[in-house]
Design an enzyme around this catalytic site. Structure first.
Site, short mmCIF file in Angstrom:
data_model
loop_
_atom_site.label_atom_id
_atom_site.label_comp_id
_atom_site.label_asym_id
_atom_site.label_seq_id
_atom_site.Cartn_x
_atom_site.Cartn_y
_atom_site.Cartn_z
N SER A 69 0.83 -1.20 0.00
CA SER A 69 0.00 0.00 0.00
C SER A 69 0.87 1.26 0.00
O SER A 69 2.03 1.25 0.44
CB SER A 69 -0.90 0.00 1.23
OG SER A 69 -0.12 0.07 2.39
N GLY A 88 0.30 3.95 1.83
CA GLY A 88 0.53 4.35 3.23
C GLY A 88 1.61 3.48 3.85
O GLY A 88 2.47 3.97 4.61
N GLY A 89 1.57 2.20 3.55
CA GLY A 89 2.56 1.27 4.10
C GLY A 89 3.96 1.66 3.68
O GLY A 89 4.91 1.62 4.47
N PHE A 138 32.98 -25.58 -13.16
CA PHE A 138 33.99 -26.17 -12.29
C PHE A 138 35.34 -25.47 -12.38
O PHE A 138 36.36 -26.10 -12.69
CB PHE A 138 34.12 -27.66 -12.66
CG PHE A 138 34.50 -28.56 -11.51
CD1 PHE A 138 33.59 -28.90 -10.54
CD2 PHE A 138 35.79 -29.08 -11.42
CE1 PHE A 138 33.95 -29.75 -9.49
CE2 PHE A 138 36.15 -29.93 -10.38
CZ PHE A 138 35.23 -30.25 -9.41
N GLU A 162 27.84 -27.10 -19.46
CA GLU A 162 28.68 -26.12 -18.77
C GLU A 162 29.37 -25.06 -19.64
O GLU A 162 29.51 -23.92 -19.21
CB GLU A 162 29.77 -26.86 -17.98
CG GLU A 162 29.22 -27.75 -16.91
CD GLU A 162 30.30 -28.62 -16.29
OE1 GLU A 162 30.66 -28.38 -15.14
OE2 GLU A 162 30.79 -29.52 -17.00
C1 LIG Z 1 10.32 -8.21 -2.47
C2 LIG Z 1 10.08 -6.77 -2.11
C3 LIG Z 1 10.60 -5.79 -2.93
C4 LIG Z 1 10.40 -4.45 -2.61
N1 LIG Z 1 10.95 -3.49 -3.41
C5 LIG Z 1 10.79 -2.18 -3.10
C6 LIG Z 1 11.37 -1.16 -3.89
O1 LIG Z 1 12.02 -1.42 -4.90
N2 LIG Z 1 11.20 0.13 -3.52
C7 LIG Z 1 10.47 0.46 -2.40
O2 LIG Z 1 10.34 1.65 -2.12
N3 LIG Z 1 9.91 -0.47 -1.65
C8 LIG Z 1 10.05 -1.78 -1.96
N4 LIG Z 1 9.51 -2.74 -1.17
C9 LIG Z 1 8.82 -2.31 0.05
C10 LIG Z 1 7.36 -2.17 -0.16
O3 LIG Z 1 7.06 -1.19 -1.08
C11 LIG Z 1 6.75 -1.82 1.17
O4 LIG Z 1 6.98 -2.91 2.04
C12 LIG Z 1 5.29 -1.58 1.07
O5 LIG Z 1 4.98 -0.45 0.35
C13 LIG Z 1 4.68 -1.48 2.44
O6 LIG Z 1 3.27 -1.51 2.31
P1 LIG Z 1 2.41 -2.68 2.90
O7 LIG Z 1 1.01 -2.30 2.64
O8 LIG Z 1 2.82 -3.99 2.40
O9 LIG Z 1 2.79 -2.52 4.43
P2 LIG Z 1 2.61 -3.54 5.60
O10 LIG Z 1 3.71 -4.51 5.63
O11 LIG Z 1 1.24 -4.07 5.58
O12 LIG Z 1 2.79 -2.51 6.79
C14 LIG Z 1 4.00 -1.85 6.95
C15 LIG Z 1 4.00 -0.85 8.10
O13 LIG Z 1 3.24 0.29 7.73
C16 LIG Z 1 2.26 0.57 8.72
N5 LIG Z 1 1.08 1.05 8.02
C17 LIG Z 1 0.52 0.50 6.91
N6 LIG Z 1 -0.50 1.26 6.52
C18 LIG Z 1 -0.59 2.28 7.38
C19 LIG Z 1 -1.46 3.39 7.51
N7 LIG Z 1 -2.44 3.60 6.64
N8 LIG Z 1 -1.27 4.23 8.54
C20 LIG Z 1 -0.29 4.05 9.42
N9 LIG Z 1 0.55 3.02 9.36
C21 LIG Z 1 0.41 2.15 8.35
C22 LIG Z 1 2.03 -0.72 9.44
O14 LIG Z 1 1.61 -0.51 10.74
C23 LIG Z 1 3.39 -1.37 9.38
O15 LIG Z 1 4.17 -0.93 10.44
C24 LIG Z 1 9.68 -4.09 -1.45
C25 LIG Z 1 9.16 -5.08 -0.62
C26 LIG Z 1 9.37 -6.42 -0.94
C27 LIG Z 1 8.83 -7.47 -0.04
#
Ligand SMILES: Cc1cc2nc3c(=O)[nH]c(=O)nc-3n(C[C@H](O)[C@H](O)[C@H](O)COP(=O)(O)OP(=O)(O)OC[C@H]3O[C@@H](n4cnc5c(N)ncnc54)[C@H](O)[C@@H]3O)c2cc1C
Ligand code: FES
Ligand code: FES
Length: 1300
Positions: A351, A353-354, A885, A1232
């Site tokens: 998300s 926000g996340g 190898f 290889e």
């Molecule tokens: C394989 C992989 C590759 C990635 N590559 C990138 C990249 O290239 N660039 C990059 O920028 N990011 C990257 N990310 C990170 C990813 O973008 C973030 O983890 C993601 O955006 C977090 O959002 P989420 O909804 O999954 O958060 P969640 O894991 O669900 O929550 C994360 C945190 O945010 C808080 N939170 C969530 N929503 C709210 C809200 N509305 N209000 C207050 N707190 C909130 C939660 O409490 C928690 O602490 C990557 C992640 C993975 C796993």
């Protein structure tokens, strides 16, 4: 809230079937639920952290407000089960199966030869399927985006892309589209016979979107009618609450400020899994509609914080065309950044926000949101407020200014004003699906018609613990004209402002610092261009830096058609699909961990030492035994038999008993050299008289080069299941290994029983590449001790991180060389000294050194040649066999030496190569006579096919006209000896049964690991028995059918086992001769029946003795290989010198593999090996701490090539009219050799770097280590920006990671 309470019932659908769970555990992810509870094992686990795509499924949801459906791909490993209430999940099993019909995606990936080991295939299928559900006629860009998050270690991606390309509407000409005006028709000459193709598009099932699974009506009804209620699920340790309104969410958060809000779970999920974080309460706000609302104002747009990044992207794409360009500068920059963030599966769930709240140090969005003056609207029990996303917002690693109880409801993205420009840039270790090394958001505002800056913001990710602002730099720019003078001052200020200590976490300090400058410079150029476009300035803009090209073009695969006289039924020489390809694509193919659990089965986990060098004074397991689920602890004291594995005359302890093995606390070869810490014997070889020759040469050059190691990264991690049969100490072992007999022997010796009590079964392996021989036998020995001790079946499947940590990989190498040459380019003498980093045990390290030395002449006739090699004993995890190898390491040094000679002489490297090649009857440095004729044909043909001379000129011309982007080109040869120098390993056996119904079961000693050996053996049996392949079945490799197997390795599997299968079939066909003669018009089945009634045995073993190969190191002579496979590869790259980013524009590979038994399989091996080499030499970087701790333990930190790394044109040609008397049907081994040809990309990058250096007046040889990462390429270009970065004196600080 605690466990034991009655929670709500979770309801969702999987593949059209309703699933209800009364006890849904918030800690359960969809992946384990599918695999363990529902036994839907088609969805694979490759990493568990969202980084590989093997677990991709499609999630569908219904939106009652709009009455629409959404379908998106997602990683099952990060999808909490509880999140799925009301959703419909589709897995690979749900879209098609061999029992009903297969889906067009499954069919096309399979028939286009898009699967080898098949472990990644279900994930690929599901990513493509989800794309087609949304867009039945995608563009190629859609396809590559959809597949960006799916890793494949075998194929090289080209065939997967070609299979998926057939869904595209674009009129790309190629055999994949079957167009009448195909590029393959070349000159359009109708007389010219049509060239054979790998697959025929015309045979494919059409895609009919109306046939897809419908969204379950029950879920629509549920969404339309049910009054949403709070959902609560109680697990053992965690409770999950899903509120329905913002008010309820606010109350919950006020009561439980520490409870995370789980949206996409892409931050929280990996923290729970990999860092062991425990959350007693999780709040899931996914049903709170305010978090998903979007509203426009005259100033900008408010976007709900819960919107997924894909939704934000779609929104921006919709908005941008609705407004004048000047208003959408920020929207476009954000959209561009979103396109590069993570991968499709991540963006579909993560998300907005996340991402903001996670406050990653190298977030892609936060710098641009901050630079763009965005703000968030937050709510808590204290009320609502708006908080600007500026430098005060991001407080530290994962920390923002928000209070724990505050919830981000929405994010405001303002429109830009006239005269305001926004850009976002990033540089990452891999172009896609990779966190950025440095990310930026930059904005500047000019008053109308002026170049004087009114306002500017510069934000960076990757330059500190969180997003940072270059505020002082901004202050220095404000009120100044936007020109070179202002900016050149800005570079100096930013250097002082964004300082990283030399030991900063993440390393790459100089590179990161230089990126802060070069990305600002890029912004400078783009702003100048904008000012010019808007007639504010008239200055010439020095250079527009266009993005690197990215569209994958159709490619060629040329091979010879079988002769017209060959029977239509005879499959040898034809591009037959991998015999399990459809099973791979449907998820039906069974891998070790797909075997159902047996009664009472246990799971083994390994406890590794936290110290590299320590004495074990006592072992106390009492605490471990108290942990829930722990049944027993196995230590070295439980081993009844041999407590070690014998390796190269030494003993390798299975489990530490008194001392942790790593004796020498140093990790670099240089430290080992200093302390003379070697595994013996060290080897040397010499021809001619090197010392004397150096006295007679015109010039001498001395160089040194380092090359990093490589992780196998087979998609299926080490997996095994040991089952005590229950009587007379008998054990069945199901294991993913290349060497079943080694496993059988290891288990027998460890348990102190004889080999006839142990049966090892290998059905298929999800990739191995040399890593599933010795290390697997250690692991299986330990697992068997647990099975013996508990008398229960024990399974051990390593987590990706443990696998990478424990099992070692390709040896890093350091080499020194001295080369003597004449001014005309002839190399007269060369002295090479190799040091490999073997790690803490010997494994096969000495043999690796030997192979390196044997191959060190490559294709060059250097009359005085000396090689010395040593395997250094260090305290890194022990390294082992890896495709090639040692040859890929050894030859890189040799080719680098030849390049240096060319650089000293100022001549093209290909000319120096040609001058020194073997010609006519030749003799190697170990006194083996051979003919280089086919190699020279490969070289000439490759140059011709790739239009070498014209393109070389074009590259030079490009470089003259371009300052910041350079092109590079190189052509690299290989001569590779096939088979084992240890003669006894070249034998093979097979067992062929003919059953009364005429069906045939073939078993042989080779293991199927994606290289298509079973497919080829079926082809051999089909030719020899004169029956179609469908009558022939291969079930598995097992030690109770074919004993004493040799490892499937050394590119020799088909050669050896093919001859054994041939032998067995010949015997059987001979036996049938009397019945065939008696009834010449009879059918196969009638002959078989007659034979049975005539008491003719219908079962035979076949055997192949192999040639007597050897290497005598005393005499420095031998015949260590049965023959040579030759190849040549030419690659061209385009390099962005400011960032080190590069793209391979084109690769042409010409290989002599004799007469291919199966061109599709062999071309697959060539492409796959090339891409593995490309990864080795340009991308894959293991990072160790100064004390030897491995940091890179998963796909997030360790980057193997992805779709974005495939050469844009990738042509493979098999040399026609080549014979080989030494192998089956005149073929040659190919597993290889081509890995080394990946170095053509390394040398092309080096060539481009050399062009950049010459602009700065630097000519001649320069040190350039492998892999040629963007960091190394950028720093080596020695631009005005890298020159500004102060270097820290080695030894004056403790680096974060070592260059090993
Ligand atoms: C394989 C992989 C590759 C990635 N590559 C990138 C990249 O290239 N660039 C990059 O920028 N990011 C990257 N990310 C990170 C990813 O973008 C973030 O983890 C993601 O955006 C977090 O959002 P989420 O909804 O999954 O958060 P969640 O894991 O669900 O929550 C994360 C945190 O945010 C808080 N939170 C969530 N929503 C709210 C809200 N509305 N209000 C207050 N707190 C909130 C939660 O409490 C928690 O602490 C990557 C992640 C993975 C796993
Ligand atoms: S297992 Fe889920 S992405 Fe790797
Ligand atoms: S076929 Fe893709 S990982 Fe093996």
């Amino acid at each position: 809230m605690s466990a034991g309470k009655q929670g709500d019932t979770l309801c969702f659908f999987i593949n059209g079937k309703k699933v209800t769970e009364d006890d849904a555990d918030p800690e359960t992810m969809l992946l384990s639920f599918l695999r363990e509870k529902l036994r839907l094992t088609g969805t694979k686990s490759g990493c568990g952290g969202g980084g590989c795509g093997a677990c991709t499924v499609m999630v569908s949801r219904y939106q009652p407000a709009t009455k629409t459906f959404t379908h998106y791909s997602a990683n099952a490993c990060l999808l909490p089960l509880c999140q799925l209430h009301g959703a419909a999940v589709t897995t690979v099993e749900g879209i098609g199966s061999t029992k009903t019909t297969i889906h067009p995606v499954q069919e096309r990936i399979a028939k286009a030869h898009g699967s080898q080991c098949g472990f990644c295939t279900p994930g690929m299928v599901m990513s493509m399927y989800a794309l087609l559900r949304n867009k039945p006629q995608p563009t190629m860009e859609d396809v590559t985006q959809a597949l960006a998050g799916n890793l494949c270690r075998c194929t090289g991606y080209r065939p997967i892309v070609d299979g998926c390309r057939t869904f595209c509407q674009e009129a790309n000409c190629c055999q994949a589209n079957g167009d009448a005006n195909c590029c393959r028709n070349g000159d359009g000459n109708p007389e010219k016979p049509e060239e054979p193709r790998l697959f025929e598009k015309e045979e494919f099932l059409p895609l009919d979107p109306t046939q897809e699974l419908i969204f379950p009506p029950e879920l629509i009804l549920m969404a339309e009618t049910a009054n949403p209620e709070t959902l609560t699920f109680y697990g053992e340790r965690t409770t999950w609450v899903s509120p329905t309104s913002l008010e309820e969410l606010v109350q919950l958060k006020a009561k439980h400020p520490k409870a995370p809000l789980v949206m996409g779970n892409t931050n929280i999920g990996p923290d729970i899994k990999f860092k062991g974080v425990l959350h007693p309460l999780i709040i899931s706000p996914s049903r709170v509609k305010e978090l998903f609302e979007v509203s426009e104002t005259p100033q900008g747009v408010w976007v709900g914080a819960g919107c997924s990044l894909s939704e934000v992207r779609s929104l921006l794409e919709k908005l941008v065309p609705q407004f004048p360009e000047e208003k959408t500068e920020l929207l476009r920059s954000l959209n561009q950044q979103l396109g590069n963030l993570g991968n499709q599966q991540i963006r579909n769930v993560a998300s907005l926000g996340g991402n903001i709240v996670s406050a990653y140090p190298n977030s892609d969005l936060n710098p641009v949101l901050a630079a763009g003056n965005c703000k968030v609207s937050v709510i808590s029990s204290g009320g609502r407020r708006e908080v600007p996303l500026n430098q005060d917002f991001f407080m530290g690693f994962g920390k923002t200014i928000l209070n724990p109880e505050e919830i981000v409801v929405s994010v405001f993205i303002p429109f830009t004003r006239k005269g305001e420009f926004v850009r976002a840039f990033r540089q990452a270790p891999r172009k896609e699906a990779s966190f950025a090394t440095v990310s930026t958001g930059m904005r500047v505002f000019f008053s109308e018609g002026s170049r004087v800056v009114q306002d500017v913001s510069l934000y960076y990710g990757g330059m500190g613990p969180t997003t940072v602002s270059a505020a002082k730099t901004c202050t220095a720019i404000v009120a100044k004209p936007w020109d070179d003078e202002t900016l050149s001052k800005a570079y100096d200020i930013i250097l002082d402002e964004l300082v990283l200590p030399p030991s900063a976490p993440g390393g790459k300090v100089e590179f990161r610092r230089s990126l802060t400058l070069s990305l600002l410079f890029k912004f400078h150029l783009e702003v100048l261009q904008k000012l010019r476009d808007t007639n504010v300035i008239k200055d010439e803009v020095p250079e527009k830096i266009w993005p690197l090209p990215r569209e994958i073009q159709p490619s060629l695969q040329e091979f010879q058609a079988v002769s017209k006289d060959q029977s239509a039924q005879d499959p040898v020489g034809r591009p037959i699909m991998h015999r399990s390809a459809v099973g791979h694509a449907t998820g039906e193919a069974v891998y070790c961990d797909d075997i159902p659990k047996t009664d009472g089965e246990l799971f083994l986990g390994l406890v590794t030492s936290s110290r590299a060098h320590a004495k074990i004074t006592a072992v106390d397991v009492s605490q471990a035994l108290q942990l829930p689920g722990v049944v027993d602890v196995v230590t070295a004291h439980d081993i009844p038999g041999m407590k070690f594995r014998p390796m190269s005359g030494q003993e390798e302890e299975l489990m530490a008993e008194t001392e942790v093995e790593c004796l020498h606390v140093f990790v670099l070869e240089s430290e080992a050299i200093e302390k003379s810490s070697y595994y013996e014997p060290r080897r040397s070889i010499e021809r001619g008289n090197v010392t004397e020759a150096f006295e007679k040469v015109d010039q001498i050059y001395e160089g040194e080069m380092r090359m990093g190691g490589q992780e196998h990264f087979y998609m299926e991690t080490q997996s095994m299941l040991v089952v005590p049969v229950g009587e007379e100490m008998e054990f069945d072992v199901y294991v993913s290994t290349q060497s079943p007999s080694a496993i059988q022997e290891a288990v027998a010796e460890t348990l102190g029983i004889s080999s006839n009590r142990v049966t090892c079964h290998v059905k298929r392996i999800g990739g191995a590449f040399g890593g599933k021989v010795t290390k697997t036998s250690h692991l299986v020995s330990i697992t068997s001790v647990a099975a013996l001790k508990t008398n229960r079946a024990v399974r051990c499947v390593l987590e990706r991180g443990d696998d990478m940590l424990i099992t070692g990989g390709r040896h890093p190498v350091m080499a020194r060389y001295k080369v003597g040459f004449m001014n005309d380019g002839r190399i007269v003498a060369a002295d090479m000294e190799y040091f490999t980093n073997a790690g803490n045990t010997i494994d096969e390290s000495v043999l690796v050194v030997e192979k390196m030395l044997v191959h060190m002449d490559n294709v060059y006739n250097i009359p005085n040649l000396r090689g010395r090699g040593a395997a250094c004993r260090t305290n890194l995890p022990s390294n082992t066999a890896f495709r090639g190898f040692g040859v890929p390491q050894g030859l890189l040094m040799v080719e680098n030496m030849v390049n240096d000679v060319a650089a000293v002489l100022g001549r093209p490297a290909d000319e120096i190569r040609e001058i020194n090649m073997y010609r006519g009857p030749s003799v190697t440095h170990y006194k083996l006579e051979f003919s280089p004729e086919n190699f020279l044909r490969c070289w000439d043909e490759c140059k011709l096919k790739c239009d070498y001379s014209a393109r070389r000129k074009a590259v030079d011309q490009f470089n003259q006209q371009s300052r910041w982007k350079k092109r590079g080109m190189s052509i690299i040869p290989i001569k590779y000896g096939v088979a084992f120098a240890e003669s006894f390993l070249n034998q093979a056996a097979a067992l062929v049964h003919i059953y009364k119904d005429g069906s045939v079961l073939v078993t042989h000693g080779g293991t199927e690991m994606g290289q298509g050996i079973h497919t080829k053996m079926q082809q051999v049996a089909s030719r020899e028995l004169h029956i179609p392949t469908w009558k022939i079945y291969i079930s598995e490799t097992s030690t109770n059918t074919v004993p004493n197997t040799c490892p499937s390795a050394a590119s020799f599997g088909t050669d050896a086992n093919g001859m054994a299968v041939k032998n067995a079939c010949e015997i059987l066909y001979q036996r049938l001769e009397p019945v065939r003669k008696k009834n010449p018009n009879g059918t196969w089945e009638s002959w078989v029946a007659a034979a049975f009634f005539g008491k003719i045995s219908l079962s035979a073993t076949g055997y192949f003795r192999g040639e007597d190969l050897y290497m005598d190191w005393e005499k420095m002579e031998g015949r260590p290989g049965a023959y040579f496979t030759f190849g040549v590869s030419c690659s061209e790259v385009e390099l962005n010198c400011l960032t080190g980013d590069y793209r391979t524009l084109r690769t042409d590979i010409m290989v002599d593999i004799g007469r291919s038994v199966n061109p599709s399989v062999d071309i697959g091996q060539i492409e796959g090996a090339f891409m593995q080499g490309l990864g080795l030499y340009t991308l894959e970087e293991l990072k160790f701490s100064p004390s030897g701790l491995l940091y890179t333990r998963g796909p997030s930190q360790y980057k193997i090539p992805a779709v974005c790394d495939v050469p844009l044109r990738f042509n493979v040609y098999l040399l026609p009219d080549s014979d080989n008397p030494h192998a089956i049907y005149s073929s040659k081994g190919i597993g290889e050799p081509v890995v080394f040809l990946g170095s053509s990309v390394f040398f092309a990058i080096k060539d481009a770097v050399a062009a950049a250096r010459s602009d700065s007046g630097l000519v001649g040889p320069f040190t350039f280590s492998s892999p040629a990462t963007p960091e190394r390429a950028c720093l080596a270009c020695n631009s005005q920006f890298t020159q500004k970065i102060p270097t820290s004196k080695p030894g004056s600080f403790k680096p974060w990671a070592l260059n090993i």
